[in-house]
Design a protein around this motif. Structure first.
Motif, PDB file in Angstrom:
ATOM      1  N   PRO A   4       6.149   8.256 -10.263  1.00 41.69           N
ATOM      2  CA  PRO A   4       6.724   9.108  -9.218  1.00 41.69           C
ATOM      3  C   PRO A   4       7.248   8.278  -8.053  1.00 41.69           C
ATOM      4  CG  PRO A   4       4.323   9.227  -9.198  1.00 41.69           C
ATOM      5  CD  PRO A   4       4.704   8.476 -10.437  1.00 41.69           C
ATOM      6  N   THR A   5       8.341   8.727  -7.469  1.00 41.70           N
ATOM      7  CA  THR A   5       8.930   8.043  -6.326  1.00 41.70           C
ATOM      8  C   THR A   5       8.113   8.327  -5.071  1.00 41.70           C
ATOM      9  OG1 THR A   5      11.153   8.203  -7.278  1.00 41.70           O
ATOM     10  CG2 THR A   5      10.996   7.856  -4.892  1.00 41.70           C
ATOM     11  N   LEU A   6       7.825   7.274  -4.317  1.00 42.29           N
ATOM     12  CA  LEU A   6       7.076   7.407  -3.068  1.00 42.29           C
ATOM     13  C   LEU A   6       8.037   7.629  -1.912  1.00 42.29           C
ATOM     14  CD1 LEU A   6       4.500   4.501  -3.563  1.00 42.29           C
ATOM     15  CD2 LEU A   6       4.084   6.947  -3.826  1.00 42.29           C
ATOM     16  N   THR A  89      -0.946   3.354   5.439  1.00 40.23           N
ATOM     17  CA  THR A  89      -0.115   2.608   6.382  1.00 40.23           C
ATOM     18  C   THR A  89      -0.095   1.122   6.065  1.00 40.23           C
ATOM     19  OG1 THR A  89      -0.873   4.175   8.083  1.00 40.23           O
ATOM     20  CG2 THR A  89       0.368   2.246   8.833  1.00 40.23           C
ATOM     21  N   LEU A  90       1.103   0.555   6.041  1.00 39.56           N
ATOM     22  CA  LEU A  90       1.286  -0.890   5.993  1.00 39.56           C
ATOM     23  C   LEU A  90       1.577  -1.334   7.416  1.00 39.56           C
ATOM     24  CD1 LEU A  90       1.686  -3.643   4.644  1.00 39.56           C
ATOM     25  CD2 LEU A  90       4.042  -2.953   4.086  1.00 39.56           C
ATOM     26  N   ILE A  91       0.623  -2.034   8.034  1.00 43.84           N
ATOM     27  CA  ILE A  91       0.725  -2.417   9.442  1.00 43.84           C
ATOM     28  C   ILE A  91       1.228  -3.853   9.539  1.00 43.84           C
ATOM     29  CG2 ILE A  91      -0.534  -2.652  11.617  1.00 43.84           C
ATOM     30  CD1 ILE A  91      -2.625  -0.705  10.473  1.00 43.84           C
ATOM     31  N   ALA A 111     -13.112   5.156   7.682  1.00 47.41           N
ATOM     32  CA  ALA A 111     -13.843   6.410   7.846  1.00 47.41           C
ATOM     33  C   ALA A 111     -13.069   7.585   7.261  1.00 47.41           C
ATOM     34  CB  ALA A 111     -14.128   6.652   9.328  1.00 47.41           C
ATOM     35  N   ALA A 112     -11.735   7.531   7.354  1.00 52.04           N
ATOM     36  CA  ALA A 112     -10.905   8.615   6.830  1.00 52.04           C
ATOM     37  C   ALA A 112     -10.634   8.466   5.335  1.00 52.04           C
ATOM     38  CB  ALA A 112      -9.579   8.670   7.593  1.00 52.04           C
ATOM     39  N   GLY A 113     -11.010   7.304   4.769  1.00 53.12           N
ATOM     40  CA  GLY A 113     -10.731   7.061   3.361  1.00 53.12           C
ATOM     41  C   GLY A 113      -9.250   6.916   3.066  1.00 53.12           C
ATOM     42  N   VAL A 114      -8.502   6.372   4.041  1.00 54.10           N
ATOM     43  CA  VAL A 114      -7.048   6.248   3.920  1.00 54.10           C
ATOM     44  C   VAL A 114      -6.686   4.793   3.633  1.00 54.10           C
ATOM     45  CG1 VAL A 114      -4.844   6.531   5.122  1.00 54.10           C
ATOM     46  CG2 VAL A 114      -6.693   8.169   5.506  1.00 54.10           C
ATOM     47  N   PRO A 115      -5.930   4.508   2.571  1.00 53.41           N
ATOM     48  CA  PRO A 115      -5.530   3.123   2.282  1.00 53.41           C
ATOM     49  C   PRO A 115      -4.645   2.552   3.383  1.00 53.41           C
ATOM     50  CG  PRO A 115      -5.137   4.564   0.397  1.00 53.41           C
ATOM     51  CD  PRO A 115      -5.435   5.459   1.566  1.00 53.41           C
ATOM     52  N   ALA A 116      -4.870   1.291   3.705  1.00 52.27           N
ATOM     53  CA  ALA A 116      -4.042   0.606   4.700  1.00 52.27           C
ATOM     54  C   ALA A 116      -4.123  -0.888   4.433  1.00 52.27           C
ATOM     55  CB  ALA A 116      -4.496   0.928   6.122  1.00 52.27           C
ATOM     56  N   ARG A 290      -1.797  -1.202  -4.162  1.00 49.15           N
ATOM     57  CA  ARG A 290      -2.991  -0.811  -3.410  1.00 49.15           C
ATOM     58  C   ARG A 290      -3.084   0.724  -3.322  1.00 49.15           C
ATOM     59  NH1 ARG A 290      -5.790  -3.282   0.724  1.00 49.15           N
ATOM     60  NH2 ARG A 290      -5.715  -5.071  -0.665  1.00 49.15           N
ATOM     61  N   LEU A 291      -1.950   1.371  -3.078  1.00 49.18           N
ATOM     62  CA  LEU A 291      -1.952   2.826  -2.983  1.00 49.18           C
ATOM     63  C   LEU A 291      -2.373   3.480  -4.301  1.00 49.18           C
ATOM     64  CD1 LEU A 291       1.321   3.611  -0.973  1.00 49.18           C
ATOM     65  CD2 LEU A 291      -1.007   3.422  -0.125  1.00 49.18           C
ATOM     66  N   ARG A 292      -2.060   2.822  -5.398  1.00 44.78           N
ATOM     67  CA  ARG A 292      -2.386   3.370  -6.716  1.00 44.78           C
ATOM     68  C   ARG A 292      -3.764   2.934  -7.201  1.00 44.78           C
ATOM     69  NH1 ARG A 292       3.846   2.299  -8.654  1.00 44.78           N
ATOM     70  NH2 ARG A 292       4.683   4.245  -7.774  1.00 44.78           N
ATOM     71  N   GLY A 293      -4.513   2.288  -6.300  1.00 45.75           N
ATOM     72  CA  GLY A 293      -5.874   1.905  -6.632  1.00 45.75           C
ATOM     73  C   GLY A 293      -5.980   0.715  -7.558  1.00 45.75           C
ATOM     74  N   ARG A 294      -4.929  -0.090  -7.630  1.00 52.95           N
ATOM     75  CA  ARG A 294      -4.921  -1.249  -8.503  1.00 52.95           C
ATOM     76  C   ARG A 294      -5.179  -2.523  -7.701  1.00 52.95           C
ATOM     77  NH1 ARG A 294       0.765   0.547 -11.335  1.00 52.95           N
ATOM     78  NH2 ARG A 294      -0.020   2.407 -12.409  1.00 52.95           N
ATOM     79  N   PRO A 295      -5.626  -3.608  -8.361  1.00 49.04           N
ATOM     80  CA  PRO A 295      -5.849  -4.874  -7.655  1.00 49.04           C
ATOM     81  C   PRO A 295      -4.564  -5.361  -6.987  1.00 49.04           C
ATOM     82  CG  PRO A 295      -6.828  -4.943  -9.848  1.00 49.04           C
ATOM     83  CD  PRO A 295      -6.012  -3.690  -9.793  1.00 49.04           C
ATOM     84  N   SER A 296      -4.688  -5.901  -5.785  1.00 46.78           N
ATOM     85  CA  SER A 296      -3.524  -6.333  -5.016  1.00 46.78           C
ATOM     86  C   SER A 296      -3.923  -7.490  -4.118  1.00 46.78           C
ATOM     87  CB  SER A 296      -2.982  -5.170  -4.177  1.00 46.78           C
ATOM     88  OG  SER A 296      -1.991  -5.613  -3.270  1.00 46.78           O
TER      89      SER A 296
END
Length: 335
Positions: A4-6, A89-91, A111-116, A290-296
């Motif tokens: 899917p397109t992000l 978020t990519l900071i 704490a929010a369980g949000v990937p960054a 990383r967003l897809r839960g894969r090693p990065s």
């Protein structure tokens, strides 16, 4: 199966934000749906996508992730809003201008369980990627010394932080990443020759937790751009030049009559083959993984926090004139 397109958004269309916009446009499975910049888009980086002045307006576009490329001084304010909203978020580096802000950001996303992640692009330079791989393979044997040099003229556009947070954090991150060991102490001296609000050069001597000695020089007062990292070990040394994207190996050998005597010569120098790649495209692809839960291999928030911690210790050492231990007790939270 079709991937899917992000849907991506970009906050900040300054120098790095424009590069991120260009990169997103080149990715087949990512679509730029909007940007945020109070100054608008005078360079046309968004290529017709709507540009907003309010974060809520951007989020209403339905984004899967956001690139935070605004000035470092407002990373914490906007990053906390994105974490609360549940937006990955990519900071852009550095994570924050001080340790407290870096801790708050790291805690908020965990704490929010949000990937960054933090955008330390030098990890994805082909010379550094291959350097890391060769060290992981044990090419140099035991590592005992690392030296980095990163110089240029002042970029002008950077006004909210000095050379330590803007440039030295690159080398702090790379040193930790390629060795797998954190900084334990640092002795640093800075100068301010240009009269700007922040320091414009740093020279530092540091030690890692495994005893490895490191040396770092960064400067905004040099007419010659240089980005070098040299790693010395029992079997020779590797030098990555990220300006030219070259990796050079100089082999060494031990005197058979004295195994503690190390010798090396330029006659043993060889340039290693690299696979060409656009570092920023590679960084975005790594964040996608990383967003897809894969090693990065993209820098985590914890890595970004640690770079800020060491940078602040370097500035503290420059003020006191003393070697400063890196105290991670108040930052060592397990999220």
């Amino acid at each position: 199966m079709t991937t899917p397109t992000l849907r991506a958004g970009i906050v900040g269309l300054g120098h790095m934000g424009r590069h991120h916009a260009r990169t997103v446009h080149h990715l087949d499975d990512v679509h730029l749906v909007g940007a945020l910049d109070p100054a608008g888009d005078p360079h046309g980086a968004a290529r017709g996508c709507p540009v907003f002045t309010d974060l809520e307006q951007l989020l209403h576009r339905g984004v899967d992730y956001v690139v935070l490329a605004c000035p470092t001084a407002i990373h914490a304010e906007l990053g906390l809003q994105l974490a609360t909203a549940g937006i990955p978020t990519l900071i852009e580096k550095p994570l924050a201008t001080n340790v407290d802000a870096a801790i708050h950001l790291t805690h908020a996303y965990h704490a929010a369980g949000v990937p960054a992640a933090v955008g330390y692009i030098e990890r994805f330079n082909p010379a550094v990627t291959q350097l890391h791989r060769k060290l992981q393979d044990g090419l140099l044997g035991d590592i005992f010394d690392i030296s980095t040099r990163r110089t240029s003229a002042h970029p002008g556009r950077i006004t909210d932080v000095g050379v330590v947070h803007d440039l030295a954090t690159h080398d702090i991150d790379l040193t930790t990443w390629i060795t797998g060991h954190q900084f334990s102490s640092i002795t640093a001296r800075i100068t301010n020759r240009t009269g700007r609000p922040h320091e414009d050069s740093l020279t530092a001597l540091a030690q890692l937790t495994n005893g490895t000695i490191t040396q770092h020089h960064v400067s905004w007062i040099s007419p010659t751009p240089q980005r070098l990292i040299t790693v010395s070990g029992d079997n020779g040394c590797l030098t990555a030049d990220t300006v030219t994207s070259k990796l050079t190996l100089v082999t060494g050998c031990a005197d058979p009559n004295n195994p503690h005597q190390y010798t090396a010569g330029l006659d043993g120098a060889a340039q290693l083959d690299l696979v060409p790649a656009d570092p920023l495209i590679s960084e975005h692809r790594a964040f996608r993984e990383r967003l897809r839960g894969r090693p990065s291999m993209i820098a985590s928030l914890q890595s970004g926090l640690d770079a800020v911690l060491v940078a602040c210790a370097a500035l503290r050492s420059s003020r006191t004139g003393a070697t400063t231990a890196i105290d991670r007790r108040f930052a060592a939270r397990q999220w």
